[in-house]
Design a protein around this motif. Sequence first.
Motif, PDB file in Angstrom:
ATOM      1  N   ILE A  67       9.167  13.765  -3.901  1.00  0.00           N
ATOM      2  CA  ILE A  67      10.147  13.892  -4.977  1.00  0.00           C
ATOM      3  C   ILE A  67       9.615  13.387  -6.312  1.00  0.00           C
ATOM      4  CG2 ILE A  67      12.405  13.058  -5.783  1.00  0.00           C
ATOM      5  CD1 ILE A  67      13.232  13.011  -2.776  1.00  0.00           C
ATOM      6  N   TYR A  68       8.932  12.240  -6.297  1.00  0.00           N
ATOM      7  CA  TYR A  68       8.567  11.619  -7.574  1.00  0.00           C
ATOM      8  C   TYR A  68       7.374  10.689  -7.410  1.00  0.00           C
ATOM      9  CZ  TYR A  68       9.070   9.120 -12.007  1.00  0.00           C
ATOM     10  OH  TYR A  68       8.837   8.575 -13.248  1.00  0.00           O
ATOM     11  N   GLY A  69       6.406  10.774  -8.319  1.00  0.00           N
ATOM     12  CA  GLY A  69       5.310   9.811  -8.323  1.00  0.00           C
ATOM     13  C   GLY A  69       3.937  10.425  -8.435  1.00  0.00           C
ATOM     14  N   PRO A  70       3.339  10.835  -7.301  1.00  0.00           N
ATOM     15  CA  PRO A  70       1.970  11.356  -7.342  1.00  0.00           C
ATOM     16  C   PRO A  70       1.821  12.534  -8.304  1.00  0.00           C
ATOM     17  CG  PRO A  70       2.654  10.957  -5.080  1.00  0.00           C
ATOM     18  CD  PRO A  70       3.873  10.773  -5.931  1.00  0.00           C
ATOM     19  N   ASP A  71       0.659  12.607  -8.951  1.00  0.00           N
ATOM     20  CA  ASP A  71       0.409  13.715  -9.883  1.00  0.00           C
ATOM     21  C   ASP A  71       0.392  15.060  -9.176  1.00  0.00           C
ATOM     22  OD1 ASP A  71       0.207  11.982 -12.020  1.00  0.00           O
ATOM     23  OD2 ASP A  71      -1.963  11.785 -11.859  1.00  0.00           O
ATOM     24  N   ILE A  78       0.836  -1.208   0.000  1.00  0.00           N
ATOM     25  CA  ILE A  78       0.000   0.000   0.000  1.00  0.00           C
ATOM     26  C   ILE A  78       0.869   1.255   0.000  1.00  0.00           C
ATOM     27  CG2 ILE A  78      -1.695   1.325   1.313  1.00  0.00           C
ATOM     28  CD1 ILE A  78      -2.775  -1.408   2.319  1.00  0.00           C
ATOM     29  N   ALA A  79       1.961   1.206   0.767  1.00  0.00           N
ATOM     30  CA  ALA A  79       2.885   2.348   0.802  1.00  0.00           C
ATOM     31  C   ALA A  79       3.490   2.597  -0.582  1.00  0.00           C
ATOM     32  CB  ALA A  79       3.983   2.102   1.826  1.00  0.00           C
ATOM     33  N   MET A  80       3.760   1.527  -1.320  1.00  0.00           N
ATOM     34  CA  MET A  80       4.274   1.671  -2.672  1.00  0.00           C
ATOM     35  C   MET A  80       3.217   2.274  -3.594  1.00  0.00           C
ATOM     36  SD  MET A  80       7.441   0.616  -2.718  1.00  0.00           S
ATOM     37  CE  MET A  80       7.821   0.167  -4.407  1.00  0.00           C
ATOM     38  N   GLU A  81       1.968   1.828  -3.446  1.00  0.00           N
ATOM     39  CA  GLU A  81       0.872   2.342  -4.273  1.00  0.00           C
ATOM     40  C   GLU A  81       0.637   3.833  -4.022  1.00  0.00           C
ATOM     41  OE1 GLU A  81      -2.523  -0.066  -3.450  1.00  0.00           O
ATOM     42  OE2 GLU A  81      -1.633  -1.882  -4.301  1.00  0.00           O
ATOM     43  N   ALA A  82       0.949   4.290  -2.811  1.00  0.00           N
ATOM     44  CA  ALA A  82       0.762   5.704  -2.473  1.00  0.00           C
ATOM     45  C   ALA A  82       1.622   6.613  -3.347  1.00  0.00           C
ATOM     46  CB  ALA A  82       1.079   5.942  -1.002  1.00  0.00           C
ATOM     47  N   ASN A  83       2.676   6.059  -3.934  1.00  0.00           N
ATOM     48  CA  ASN A  83       3.537   6.860  -4.809  1.00  0.00           C
ATOM     49  C   ASN A  83       2.919   7.130  -6.176  1.00  0.00           C
ATOM     50  OD1 ASN A  83       6.069   7.491  -3.401  1.00  0.00           O
ATOM     51  ND2 ASN A  83       6.298   5.278  -3.244  1.00  0.00           N
ATOM     52  N   PHE A  84       1.748   6.556  -6.415  1.00  0.00           N
ATOM     53  CA  PHE A  84       1.121   6.723  -7.727  1.00  0.00           C
ATOM     54  C   PHE A  84      -0.296   7.272  -7.636  1.00  0.00           C
ATOM     55  CE2 PHE A  84       4.301   3.378  -7.946  1.00  0.00           C
ATOM     56  CZ  PHE A  84       5.101   3.831  -8.980  1.00  0.00           C
TER      57      PHE A  84
END
Length: 218
Positions: free
Chosen positions: A131-135, A94-100
């Motif tokens: 730094i990177y990921g979420p719109d 879930i923590a990984m999915e939060a980056n997207f």
Amino acid sequence: MNKMDYNESIKKINKQKILTTIDALKRNNMDARYFESKEELLNAVKEMVPEGSTTALGGSYTIKQIDGLTELIKSYDFKDRKKEGSTKEEKRQIAMEANFVDYYFMSSNAITVKGELYNVDGTGNRVSALIYGPDNVVVIASPNKIVSDVDAAIDRVKEQTAPMNCERLNMDTPCRKLGRCANCRSMDKICIFYTLTGFQRNKDRIKVFFVNDDSLGL
């Protein structure tokens, strides 16, 4: 000067400090906004985030202090890395999915008047999303987060933010006992990843929302 006059004076000075910092953040291609009250900010978030959006949340005492904001963030398709009953691997996923996600919410440990965000993280999930990921990354802040420069930001974390967060989170660290950083190697250490965020090529991806309320945050 009576108490009301004093409070109003502080609010006016804080507004100027915020507006100066907002100008610098905008020059660094961040979308920075001023809100007079917590209610104004809450309404702005409601208007900004479309229905059906995915959301996630980095640990933030500032956000917790704004009535209704955590609940609002969780009312969307929320990626809850602390979901009760989840296994360690499920929480990691879930923590990984939060980056997207579409909108990632967090605060900042310090913000310089030059328009820089300074953050120190224990696991890296919060600064990773920044730094990177979420719109869209939405940073919620109060005037007490504003400092003159990076050196002052570092001092703020060492002397205030880290010890107080360790106390709040019941972490067994020297700074909790001493009241300031001891450059420890405790397994409960929350100061692992240090990041400084300045000029952005992806314009307005990072949004910094200031509330003129110096009782918010650590």
